[in-house]
Motif scaffolding. Structure first.
Motif, PDB file in Angstrom:
ATOM      1  N   GLY A 268      95.062  62.731 -28.339  1.00 15.30           N
ATOM      2  CA  GLY A 268      94.430  62.212 -29.543  1.00 15.30           C
ATOM      3  C   GLY A 268      94.447  63.154 -30.724  1.00 15.30           C
ATOM      4  O   GLY A 268      95.416  63.888 -30.965  1.00 15.30           O
ATOM      5  N   GLN A 269      93.335  63.151 -31.460  1.00 18.63           N
ATOM      6  CA  GLN A 269      93.274  63.928 -32.705  1.00 18.63           C
ATOM      7  C   GLN A 269      93.351  65.426 -32.465  1.00 18.63           C
ATOM      8  O   GLN A 269      93.869  66.172 -33.291  1.00 18.63           O
ATOM      9  N   GLY A 270      92.808  65.868 -31.347  1.00 21.16           N
ATOM     10  CA  GLY A 270      92.868  67.294 -31.022  1.00 21.16           C
ATOM     11  C   GLY A 270      94.304  67.758 -30.888  1.00 21.16           C
ATOM     12  O   GLY A 270      94.674  68.849 -31.343  1.00 21.16           O
ATOM     13  N   LEU A 271      95.137  66.923 -30.290  1.00 23.49           N
ATOM     14  CA  LEU A 271      96.560  67.249 -30.140  1.00 23.49           C
ATOM     15  C   LEU A 271      97.239  67.306 -31.512  1.00 23.49           C
ATOM     16  O   LEU A 271      98.029  68.216 -31.795  1.00 23.49           O
ATOM     17  N   VAL A 272      96.902  66.353 -32.371  1.00 29.57           N
ATOM     18  CA  VAL A 272      97.474  66.327 -33.727  1.00 29.57           C
ATOM     19  C   VAL A 272      97.102  67.614 -34.465  1.00 29.57           C
ATOM     20  O   VAL A 272      97.956  68.283 -35.059  1.00 29.57           O
TER      21      VAL A 272
ATOM     22  N   TYR B 200     101.504  62.412 -37.946  1.00 30.35           N
ATOM     23  CA  TYR B 200     101.292  62.751 -36.534  1.00 30.35           C
ATOM     24  C   TYR B 200     100.172  61.904 -35.929  1.00 30.35           C
ATOM     25  O   TYR B 200     100.222  61.525 -34.769  1.00 30.35           O
ATOM     26  N   GLY B 201      99.161  61.643 -36.757  1.00 30.71           N
ATOM     27  CA  GLY B 201      98.054  60.811 -36.288  1.00 30.71           C
ATOM     28  C   GLY B 201      98.560  59.427 -35.904  1.00 30.71           C
ATOM     29  O   GLY B 201      98.191  58.877 -34.866  1.00 30.71           O
ATOM     30  N   TRP B 202      99.413  58.881 -36.742  1.00 29.02           N
ATOM     31  CA  TRP B 202      99.960  57.551 -36.476  1.00 29.02           C
ATOM     32  C   TRP B 202     100.836  57.572 -35.221  1.00 29.02           C
ATOM     33  O   TRP B 202     100.740  56.702 -34.364  1.00 29.02           O
ATOM     34  N   GLU B 203     101.671  58.613 -35.136  1.00 28.53           N
ATOM     35  CA  GLU B 203     102.575  58.713 -33.968  1.00 28.53           C
ATOM     36  C   GLU B 203     101.801  58.858 -32.653  1.00 28.53           C
ATOM     37  O   GLU B 203     102.257  58.442 -31.606  1.00 28.53           O
ATOM     38  N   ASN B 204     100.629  59.486 -32.752  1.00 23.53           N
ATOM     39  CA  ASN B 204      99.827  59.687 -31.541  1.00 23.53           C
ATOM     40  C   ASN B 204      98.772  58.606 -31.345  1.00 23.53           C
ATOM     41  O   ASN B 204      97.917  58.716 -30.461  1.00 23.53           O
ATOM     42  N   GLY B 205      98.842  57.603 -32.188  1.00 24.65           N
ATOM     43  CA  GLY B 205      97.963  56.439 -32.014  1.00 24.65           C
ATOM     44  C   GLY B 205      96.486  56.740 -32.152  1.00 24.65           C
ATOM     45  O   GLY B 205      95.659  56.123 -31.479  1.00 24.65           O
ATOM     46  N   VAL B 206      96.126  57.698 -33.028  1.00 24.54           N
ATOM     47  CA  VAL B 206      94.712  58.063 -33.124  1.00 24.54           C
ATOM     48  C   VAL B 206      93.972  57.280 -34.202  1.00 24.54           C
ATOM     49  O   VAL B 206      92.948  57.702 -34.694  1.00 24.54           O
ATOM     50  N   GLY B 207      94.500  56.136 -34.557  1.00 30.75           N
ATOM     51  CA  GLY B 207      93.790  55.318 -35.528  1.00 30.75           C
ATOM     52  C   GLY B 207      94.339  55.528 -36.918  1.00 30.75           C
ATOM     53  O   GLY B 207      95.465  56.006 -37.108  1.00 30.75           O
ATOM     54  N   LEU B 208      93.515  55.205 -37.874  1.00 35.44           N
ATOM     55  CA  LEU B 208      94.004  55.163 -39.246  1.00 35.44           C
ATOM     56  C   LEU B 208      93.595  56.398 -40.021  1.00 35.44           C
ATOM     57  O   LEU B 208      92.478  56.876 -39.906  1.00 35.44           O
ATOM     58  N   SER B 209      94.524  56.861 -40.820  1.00 33.85           N
ATOM     59  CA  SER B 209      94.263  58.032 -41.637  1.00 33.85           C
ATOM     60  C   SER B 209      93.566  57.602 -42.926  1.00 33.85           C
ATOM     61  O   SER B 209      93.515  56.418 -43.254  1.00 33.85           O
ATOM     62  N   ALA B 210      93.052  58.593 -43.659  1.00 33.52           N
ATOM     63  CA  ALA B 210      92.463  58.288 -44.965  1.00 33.52           C
ATOM     64  C   ALA B 210      93.547  58.308 -46.039  1.00 33.52           C
ATOM     65  O   ALA B 210      93.267  58.126 -47.214  1.00 33.52           O
ATOM     66  N   GLN B 211      94.792  58.556 -45.610  1.00 33.90           N
ATOM     67  CA  GLN B 211      95.926  58.568 -46.539  1.00 33.90           C
ATOM     68  C   GLN B 211      96.849  57.387 -46.230  1.00 33.90           C
ATOM     69  O   GLN B 211      96.772  56.804 -45.147  1.00 33.90           O
ATOM     70  N   ASP B 212      97.705  57.105 -47.186  1.00 31.75           N
ATOM     71  CA  ASP B 212      98.637  55.994 -47.008  1.00 31.75           C
ATOM     72  C   ASP B 212      99.597  56.306 -45.850  1.00 31.75           C
ATOM     73  O   ASP B 212     100.332  57.291 -45.886  1.00 31.75           O
ATOM     74  N   GLN B 213      99.591  55.432 -44.842  1.00 38.74           N
ATOM     75  CA  GLN B 213     100.430  55.692 -43.662  1.00 38.74           C
ATOM     76  C   GLN B 213     101.666  54.798 -43.612  1.00 38.74           C
ATOM     77  O   GLN B 213     102.487  54.960 -42.705  1.00 38.74           O
TER      78      GLN B 213
ATOM     79  N   MET C  82      97.829  70.915 -43.912  1.00 36.24           N
ATOM     80  CA  MET C  82      97.412  69.869 -42.963  1.00 36.24           C
ATOM     81  C   MET C  82      97.469  68.483 -43.589  1.00 36.24           C
ATOM     82  O   MET C  82      97.802  67.504 -42.936  1.00 36.24           O
ATOM     83  N   TYR C  83      97.098  68.435 -44.869  1.00 36.34           N
ATOM     84  CA  TYR C  83      96.994  67.133 -45.527  1.00 36.34           C
ATOM     85  C   TYR C  83      98.276  66.699 -46.222  1.00 36.34           C
ATOM     86  O   TYR C  83      98.283  65.674 -46.903  1.00 36.34           O
TER      87      TYR C  83
END
Lengths: 291, 454
Positions: free
Chosen positions: B72-76, B373-386, B364-365
């Protein structure tokens, strides 16, 4: 050597570490606690004096009242359940002699050498309504086995069982040591006079164990008031503060609710209660001794 | 004479050992200051120079609320850290990660005695107000992030008096995850209304499963659930009703009362597992991921379940989600959702390596880091345009959640428990256990949380 001990710089250097530890590790934090108890400090930024506001709020706080009630219940549990059982087990162990004595002594002490975190999680699993040991045992006896052991109504009793079980080993060991220190000649004399096990227990063991019982009971009451780790890990005071204890509540208010000033006020009242309990117990035991 | 010498030596040795014990490292005591007295740039630069040694070695301390570094997010987060260290050989990033409650407690301890350089934060009043008042976070230059693709309004929670103090990581949506295969096997359907949901829960219970796995032991997931109901009851007025209640300490608004009553009725009807009010996050999630519960109420950050190989494939591949169904007579529609920009990162105001820490934060941002990476790891939606990172090979769950956000006609903003000071948050998360299990009346619950605002 005598002259060395009467030398003032030596005396000073020997007592200085103790005095400094007391000043900086005990007295200074208490003084700071008293100060912060009169402020609205959140733990960050500036503290503002608010007089007795925190203390007024504290005396109307149901959660704090419940935490004191729970401490009282635990102290009663310790005194009425844990300690009588511990004395009896210690006396039985003393009579066992041989290998069995050592084996059972170790078995009863095992919970005390296991980490509190492990104990808490172990019991969390035992109490789990879905896969816990207790409900599965009930199912084996034909009960539906859907008891919620940590519900608002049951949680405090479940927690008390864990705490009483966990502290049993210490109490038992202290009583066991006390019994071992009783002169065996007394038991031999009683035996010659024809006294049975219960008579020996009530007429010799218990009266000679009075000082040990006094110390153990005082420690039990203080430990009931100070209870924190097991409760924090097992229920964190929940559900809805039903298993709240003063130390855990203090921690929650100071570090979770950002009410550091209020947390310190709880701390000050908590210290006063501990001191009062100790003084009261000492008086009770002193009066009994004089009587 | 000899004894006097021994006595003097003893005294000197004792005093020396005491002083050695009492000594502290240079710079270990740091003034947290306040928002108006931020350390001057020159001081920071000088401190930076002190901390970086002659070879230009820099150590950034990162304090994270993501202890699982392999999923999840920790991996990202860890992936980006490793990349940054590989690209900047002179930089070492030391990570200290704790789970949420322990993190928040230690955060406060750090705030009193010097914060790590980069920290996880939450852009919500219950967390950020006191932190910003204490001035422990460094101000960021908003203009630097103009082309970072942040979703409109997502930075608002991280600002005070128009100044930016942190950046959001996620867009969180409250969801009902469900086991699609279990639904199909039993002929159950995704509910269109709350009434349907209650009927569905009764059917699931009759079939011998737990309808909804709820982490009631922690309090906050149930507060998010209440938020979700309130959004359906109050519609777009949710934020106004809650902010007004927090400001006045009066939670007697009929919408809040109705939403709370619905929560009480749901719990009373057996919507949640036995003992939900004392069970933690992991235990609750396991109920769902091992097939004992048909649904699981949690935020979109748990979308990574669909990629978690520790979960059996027949469950993992069948996880789907829906949002809170409409409440009869409520003002909310099917596309009014409980969603917010919660977690994020900030830089410590008294960081000795502040420039490098900000550089790392900006790294990071970069749009192709956290978001991608968040999208690729399926951790939900970012606060940025994905959208640039959609590959077409996303899990069904990811696509569903993206669709939910895309179709949303309104999003709620901060959940109810995070709308007030932290004392209010603690009160809501404790009292909600009592009201849901029936030991506290709805009126007493609303009065108690109102009192915590005053």
């Amino acid at each position: 050597m005598k002259k060395l001990y009467s030398n003032k710089p030596v005396i000073f250097s020997l007592i200085l570490p103790g005095v400094l530890v007391f000043l900086f590790a005990v007295l200074a934090p208490i003084c700071l606690s008293v100060y912060y108890g009169f402020t609205d400090y959140t733990g960050m930024g500036e503290a503002h004096l608010v007089g007795f506001e925190n203390y007024i709020k504290l005396f109307g706080d149901h959660a704090f009242g419940r935490s004191l009630r729970n401490s009282l219940l635990l102290a009663i549990g310790f005194i009425c359940i844990q300690h009588p059982l511990a004395i009896i087990v210690a006396a039985v162990l003393d009579k066992l002699q041989g290998k069995a004595e050592g084996i059972f002594r170790c078995i009863y002490f095992i919970p005390n050498v296991i980490s509190v975190a492990v104990i808490a999680y172990l019991w969390k699993f035992i109490y789990n309504p879905d896969f816990g040991l207790l409900n599965n045992v009930l199912k084996a006896f034909g009960h539906p086995g859907q008891v919620n052991w940590l519900s608002q109504q049951n949680a405090i009793w479940s927690v008390l069982i864990v705490l009483i079980w966990h502290g049993f080993g210490w109490g038992m060991l202290i009583y066991y040591t006390g019994i071992k220190n009783i002169d065996p000649v007394l038991y031999e004399a009683a035996s010659i006079d024809g006294a049975g096990w219960w008579t020996t227990f009530f007429r010799i063991t218990l009266p000679l164990m009075k000082p040990v019982i006094q110390i153990n009971v005082t420690m039990a009451v203080i430990s009931a008031l100070k209870q924190m780790e097991t409760v924090y890990l097992l229920t964190n005071g929940g559900p809805n503060n039903s298993t709240q204890f003063a130390a855990n509540y203090l921690y929650q208010q100071a570090f979770k609710a950002f009410q550091y000033g209020y947390g310190n006020a709880i701390g000050v009242v908590f210290i006063l209660i501990c001191i009062l309990a100790t003084v009261a117990l000492n008086r009770i035991f002193k009066e009994k001794q004089e009587a | 004479m000899k004894k006097k010498v021994i006595a003097t030596l003893l005294t000197v040795a004792m005093t020396a050992s005491m002083l050695a014990g009492c000594g502290s490292e240079k710079g270990s005591i740091q003034d947290s200051g306040n928002a108006q007295n931020q350390p001057a740039e020159e001081e920071s630069a000088a401190a930076s120079a002190d901390d970086a040694d002659e070879a230009g070695e820099v150590t950034i301390k990162l304090f994270s609320n993501l202890p699982d570094r392999k999923n999840g997010q920790g991996l990202v987060e860890q992936t980006i850290i490793d990349e940054y260290m590989a690209a900047n050989a002179n930089v070492t990033i030391e990570v200290e990660a704790l789970d949420e409650e322990a993190y928040k407690t230690k955060f406060k301890a750090y705030a009193m005695d010097g914060m790590p350089d980069v920290v996880s934060i939450w852009g919500q009043p219950s967390f950020l107000d006191e932190v910003l008042d204490a001035g422990v976070l460094a101000e960021l230059n908003e203009e630097d992030y103009a082309d970072y693709g942040f979703i409109a309004g997502s930075l608002d929670g991280f600002k005070k008096n128009g100044k930016l103090y942190g950046l959001p990581r996620n867009t969180d949506i409250m969801l009902f995850y469900y086991n699609q295969k279990m639904f199909e096997d039993n002929g159950w359907e995704v509910p269109a209304s709350y009434e349907d949901l209650m009927t569905l829960c009764a059917d699931i219970k009759a079939a011998g499963f737990t309808p909804v796995a709820m982490d009631g032991g922690d309090g906050w997931p149930m507060a998010c659930f209440l938020t979700d109901i309130l959004v359906q009851v109050a519609g777009i007025n949710y934020a106004d009703i809650v902010s007004n209640a927090v400001a006045t300490g009066d939670f007697s608004a009929p919408e809040i009362k109705q939403a709370t009553q619905i929560l009480v009725n749901s719990a009373d009807a057996g919507m949640f597992q036995i003992g939900y009010d004392s069970q933690d996050y992991g235990t609750t999630m396991n109920l769902f991921t091992n097939g004992q519960a048909a649904m699981y109420c949690m935020g979109s950050w748990d979308c990574s379940m669909a990629l978690n190989e520790d979960i059996a494939p027949e469950i993992r591949e069948n996880i789907r989600a829906f949002t809170m169904p409409v409440v009869e007579g409520g003002k909310g529609g099917a596309n009014d959702i409980a969603a917010w920009n919660g977690g994020g990162y900030a830089v410590s105001a008294d960081s000795k390596v502040r420039d490098e820490a900000v550089k790392f934060l900006n790294y990071m941002y970069q749009p192709d880091k956290l978001s991608k990476y968040g999208w690729e790891n399926g951790v939900g939606l970012s606060a940025q345009d994905q959208t640039p990172y959609l590959t077409g090979s996303e899990t069904e769950l990811q696509k569903q959640v993206m669709e939910i956000l895309r179709n949303a006609s309104s999003i709620s903003g901060t959940p109810i428990n995070d709308c007030g000071p932290s004392a209010f948050k603690t009160a809501v998360e404790t009292e909600i256990q009592g009201v849901s299990n029936g030991s506290t009346s709805v009126e007493d619950f609303l009065a108690a949380i109102g009192a915590a605002c005053k």
